[in-house]
Design an enzyme around this catalytic site. Structure first.
Site, PDB file in Angstrom:
ATOM      1  N   TYR A 178      -3.716   0.969  -9.967  1.00 21.25           N
ATOM      2  CA  TYR A 178      -2.971   1.245  -8.733  1.00 21.25           C
ATOM      3  C   TYR A 178      -1.477   1.080  -8.931  1.00 21.25           C
ATOM      4  O   TYR A 178      -1.034   0.324  -9.800  1.00 21.25           O
ATOM      5  CB  TYR A 178      -3.489   0.324  -7.608  1.00 21.25           C
ATOM      6  N   THR A 236      -7.966 -13.522   2.944  1.00 24.74           N
ATOM      7  CA  THR A 236      -8.333 -14.474   4.003  1.00 24.74           C
ATOM      8  C   THR A 236      -7.521 -14.246   5.268  1.00 24.74           C
ATOM      9  O   THR A 236      -7.519 -15.091   6.162  1.00 24.74           O
ATOM     10  CB  THR A 236      -8.152 -15.925   3.521  1.00 24.74           C
TER      11      THR A 236
END
Ligand SMILES: *[C@@H]1O[C@H](CO)[C@@H](O)[C@H](O)[C@H]1NC(C)=O
Ligand SMILES: *[C@@H]1O[C@H](CO)[C@@H](O)[C@H](O)[C@H]1NC(C)=O
Ligand SMILES: *[C@@H]1O[C@H](CO)[C@@H](O)[C@H](O)[C@H]1NC(C)=O
Length: 319
Positions: free
Chosen positions: A156, A228
């Site tokens: 990426y 998270t």
């Protein structure tokens, strides 16, 4: 039933802030109340994994359930120092590396099949010493956790692209313990906290050694999970190092003096910015702690990994 309350709240928000590009979803989540972790997946359809996902993070790590994996290699993190900026985002303290192409810090080895490029550091901490970390060991939380993020630079082109792509992200997680002497690199970050007292404030940080933040250990635990924070993408390879680093009471106080809002509307203190542990749903947590090698003195070869996990053996406090 809390769901109608959320919908009611969203409806109200829409009235107050029409959905314009000027208003970012980014700011519409918190760590408590009706925009807290239990509701992230309901607030925004793009965050649905936060509620529906079955490979979420953080998790509670249970030393006696770890799987030893001989294929796990030592983790490599480049040594050189980097500069960047540190920001109070209102949700966390985030160090972001300057995108100078000459000095990428590469993260390789460990469980990783690809080369990752260091991008940012997040700090999670409690307003009290009893909690603050996102990952816990046998149900025991630490006062803080530092998460070092890298993105897969072989597949990426940047961090934001990798966040939602397969094998996109690695996070090296450091659990923090209170001590009399701080990790020296950590001091580079905490020394400047006064300058980012309020949400949105940012300062320059020079010559930080990411490698220097790491505790001296080759041992780690690893599992596949998610970010998270919203959008909870399940693209993260987690490594939790098998030793804490140390932070002083004074440095913790510095963190706890930060505010979520700006100087005019400081809102609440920044802290308790941790997501609760998520179910493992049968995911394995692997480790490179080879109990056979370490306890060879005992001819019986009747190893107990349990005894070799640092957090269990040396650091985990019964309470
Ligand atoms: C870093 O990269 C982003 C886009 O990837 C760009 O907008 C920004 O200006 C760059 N920052 C520096 C300091 O070059
Ligand atoms: C990190 O990887 C990049 C891309 O492969 C490479 O150009 C660079 O030299 C590496 N950095 C170090 C310090 O080895
Ligand atoms: C990241 O890469 C993607 C795909 O190449 C590109 O569309 C996007 O603009 C990049 N984002 C930044 C912040 O550079």
């Amino acid at each position: 039933m809390l769901l109608p309350a959320v919908i009611g709240w969203l409806f109200q928000l829409c009235l107050i802030f029409p959905m314009s590009s000027a208003v970012s979803w980014e700011e519409w989540w918190t760590y408590d109340g009706i925009s807290g972790p239990a509701f992230w997946g309901l607030i925004n359809p793009e965050w649905s994994l936060c509620n529906k996902g079955r490979r979420q993070s953080p998790v509670n790590l249970e030393p006696n359930k770890l799987l030893f994996d001989p294929n796990l290699r030592p983790l490599h993190v480049d040594k050189h120092r980097v500069s960047g900026s540190m920001m109070n985002t209102g949700h966390s303290v985030i160090f972001n590396v300057e995108n100078d192409t000459r000095q990428h810090i590469n993260v390789t080895g460990g469980p990783l099949s690809y080369k990752y490029q260091f991008q940012e550091i997040h700090v999670h901490y409690g307003l009290h010493d009893q909690f603050g970390s996102e990952h816990s060991i046998n149900g025991y939380a630490f006062p803080a956790e530092i998460q070092i993020f890298g993105f897969n630079s072989q597949l990426y082109s940047n961090f934001s692209e990798a966040l939602h792509k397969a094998q996109g992200i690695v996070v090296i997680s450091l659990l923090l313990q209170l001590g009399d002497l701080s990790n020296p690199e950590l001091r580079i970050l905490t020394d400047q906290l006064e300058k980012i007292r309020y949400g949105g404030e940012e300062i320059e940080v020079k010559r930080l050694s990411v490698r220097g933040l790491l505790p001296e250990t080759d041992y780690y635990m690893t599992y596949d999970g998610s970010t998270t924070m919203p959008a909870c993408h399940e693209t993260v390879t987690w490594l939790i190092l098998n030793k804490p680093i140390y932070i002083t009471k004074q440095q913790m106080l510095g963190l706890r003096r930060l505010m979520q809002g700006d100087a005019k509307h400081p809102k609440a203190p920044l802290g308790n910015n941790f997501r609760p542990p998520q179910p493992l749903h049968h995911r394995p947590v692997r480790t490179n702690i080879d109990f056979n090698v370490k306890h060879r003195s005992d001819t019986k070869q009747c190893p107990s990994m349990y005894n070799n996990v640092y957090y269990k053996a040396n650091s985990w406090r019964q309470h």
